[in-house]
Design an enzyme around this catalytic site. Structure first.
Site, PDB file in Angstrom:
ATOM      1  N   ARG A 143       0.999  10.029  13.922  1.00 46.33           N
ATOM      2  CA  ARG A 143       0.450  10.389  12.612  1.00 46.33           C
ATOM      3  C   ARG A 143      -0.390  11.630  12.790  1.00 46.33           C
ATOM      4  NH1 ARG A 143       2.466   8.713   9.020  1.00 46.33           N
ATOM      5  NH2 ARG A 143       1.706   6.700   8.348  1.00 46.33           N
ATOM      6  N   TYR A 151       0.832  -1.210   0.000  1.00 51.75           N
ATOM      7  CA  TYR A 151       0.000   0.000   0.000  1.00 51.75           C
ATOM      8  C   TYR A 151       0.863   1.254   0.000  1.00 51.75           C
ATOM      9  CZ  TYR A 151      -3.730   3.226   1.425  1.00 51.75           C
ATOM     10  OH  TYR A 151      -4.634   4.262   1.486  1.00 51.75           O
ATOM     11  N   ASP A 152       1.829   1.312   0.929  1.00 53.44           N
ATOM     12  CA  ASP A 152       2.666   2.512   1.056  1.00 53.44           C
ATOM     13  C   ASP A 152       3.413   2.807  -0.235  1.00 53.44           C
ATOM     14  OD1 ASP A 152       1.783   2.001   3.593  1.00 53.44           O
ATOM     15  OD2 ASP A 152       3.757   1.947   4.534  1.00 53.44           O
ATOM     16  N   VAL A 157      -9.234   1.691  13.751  1.00 52.00           N
ATOM     17  CA  VAL A 157      -9.534   1.897  15.165  1.00 52.00           C
ATOM     18  C   VAL A 157     -10.942   2.450  15.392  1.00 52.00           C
ATOM     19  CG1 VAL A 157      -7.171   2.086  15.978  1.00 52.00           C
ATOM     20  CG2 VAL A 157      -8.312   4.126  15.106  1.00 52.00           C
ATOM     21  N   VAL A 158     -11.388   3.393  14.582  1.00 49.41           N
ATOM     22  CA  VAL A 158     -12.702   3.992  14.829  1.00 49.41           C
ATOM     23  C   VAL A 158     -13.800   2.954  14.687  1.00 49.41           C
ATOM     24  CG1 VAL A 158     -14.388   5.700  14.054  1.00 49.41           C
ATOM     25  CG2 VAL A 158     -11.968   6.319  14.169  1.00 49.41           C
ATOM     26  N   SER A 159     -13.819   2.224  13.579  1.00 45.04           N
ATOM     27  CA  SER A 159     -14.863   1.216  13.373  1.00 45.04           C
ATOM     28  C   SER A 159     -14.728   0.080  14.382  1.00 45.04           C
ATOM     29  CB  SER A 159     -14.810   0.680  11.943  1.00 45.04           C
ATOM     30  OG  SER A 159     -13.500   0.285  11.587  1.00 45.04           O
ATOM     31  N   GLY A 180       2.931   1.403  -3.191  1.00 44.71           N
ATOM     32  CA  GLY A 180       2.016   1.529  -4.325  1.00 44.71           C
ATOM     33  C   GLY A 180       1.517   2.949  -4.490  1.00 44.71           C
ATOM     34  N   ASN A 197      -6.172   9.963   8.567  1.00 42.12           N
ATOM     35  CA  ASN A 197      -7.267   9.155   9.115  1.00 42.12           C
ATOM     36  C   ASN A 197      -8.602   9.868   9.012  1.00 42.12           C
ATOM     37  OD1 ASN A 197      -4.671   8.276  10.482  1.00 42.12           O
ATOM     38  ND2 ASN A 197      -6.062   6.663  11.172  1.00 42.12           N
ATOM     39  N   ARG A 221      -3.070   9.361  16.575  1.00 39.44           N
ATOM     40  CA  ARG A 221      -3.682   9.567  15.271  1.00 39.44           C
ATOM     41  C   ARG A 221      -4.481  10.873  15.348  1.00 39.44           C
ATOM     42  NH1 ARG A 221      -0.611   6.063  14.715  1.00 39.44           N
ATOM     43  NH2 ARG A 221      -0.826   4.079  13.618  1.00 39.44           N
TER      44      ARG A 221
END
Length: 324
Positions: free
Chosen positions: A279, A145-146, A187-189, A148, A174, A211
């Site tokens: 972050r 991911y990073d 984390v939120v979900s 990419g 985020n 975050r």
């Protein structure tokens, strides 16, 4: 004037909110998604709009349509999903960027790239500014991911220099809100679903990693300001996110408070490999160029997100009972 706008990944969490906003502004919207993490349920409100069109398509293959603008959002964005098939994740970022840039070149469309704060890796500069080149492990489990997304940014700026394309690149921090995937591992979900079920809230490490959380409506407003900004020589990349950071543990405490449950916070696992300890965006550039900053308070955004997940869990529970 109404524009013809393509949104790749349009049935996802962020894409569905963008499609709704673009339609509300009177545009024709072509939503493209392969439904790996997106869902038709996310775009239910759009389906009856005559200006909305839906197409199942994977951006790793070329697409031939006529459009004025492109928002390239297609790519799984949570570690659980992008690590499920890391080779495909890299292909989605890289081949997807090549195919969408090729389409923009042919149609002379303005094109937006949804990049990510993950291009900074585990940062040694805090808060993160756009000029920081990052601290990314190219061999780790997050690299698909990073790296990419980093390669996609490279392609965008090479097309800008070589072919004079009109590009816009946003680095997204985020973001949370209704329509987040309930099982995406973020984390939120995670915290909201666990709290609503009355389960313990599980954190990684000691929970003091930080975050900064931006509500989805604020983020979409930033995207539109970036795309509409003139002159076009302001390409980005520009950080879009909330500059107010907080420890993960404090977020868990706030979720429990709003839900009103009795969940306990437990340290379940060590920190994942290459998980950033800090972050937080420096949004000075967004404030200067776009006159943008987040406006939705965390308590308000969390309340709306909790209400969404509460309805989703109740609906799923009813379906399960009917199925029995």
């Amino acid at each position: 004037m109404s524009k013809r706008i393509l949104v790749t990944g349009g049935a996802g969490f962020l894409g569905s909110h963008l499609c709704e906003r673009l339609l509300a502004d009177g545009n024709d919207v072509l939503c493209v998604d392969n439904y790996f993490t997106g869902s038709k349920q996310n775009i239910t409100a759009c389906l009856g709009n005559p200006r909305f069109e839906l197409m199942r398509h994977d951006v790793t293959f070329p697409l031939y349509v006529e459009v004025d603008e492109i928002y390239n959002l297609a790519c799984p964005a949570s570690p659980i999903h992008y690590q499920h098939d890391p080779v495909q994740t890299t292909k989605t970022s890289v081949h997807g960027a090549i195919n969408m840039l090729g389409l923009a070149k042919r149609t002379r469309a303005k094109i937006f790239q949804a990049s990510t704060s993950e291009v900074y890796g585990d940062p040694t500069v805090h808060p993160q500014v756009e000029s920081y080149r990052g601290n990314v492990n190219p061999l780790g489990p997050r690299a698909c991911y990073d790296e990419g997304k980093r390669c996609a940014e490279t392609l965008f700026f090479d097309y800008w220099r070589q072919h004079k394309l009109r590009i816009k690149v946003a680095r997204i921090f985020n973001t949370y809100g209704p329509r987040m995937h309930p099982n995406d591992g973020r984390v939120v979900s995670n915290f909201i679903v666990q709290a609503l079920k009355g389960e313990d809230i599980t954190i990684y490490g000691d929970g003091m990693q930080t975050r900064a959380f931006c509500y989805v409506d604020d983020l979409i407003a930033g995207w539109l300001r970036l795309m509409d900004h003139t002159p076009d020589d302001f390409t980005g990349p520009v950080n879009l996110g909330n500059p107010v950071e907080m420890p993960i543990r404090h977020l868990a405490e706030k979720v429990i408070q709003i839900v009103g449950g009795r969940s306990k916070i437990v340290q379940a696992r060590p920190l994942p490999v290459d998980d950033p300890l800090q972050r937080c965006p420096d949004i000075s550039l967004a404030r200067e160029k776009l006159k943008w900053e987040p406006k939705v308070p965390l308590d308000v955004g969390l309340a709306k997100t909790i209400e969404y997940f509460d309805g989703l869990l109740r609906s799923n529970s009813q379906v399960s009972r009917v199925g029995r």
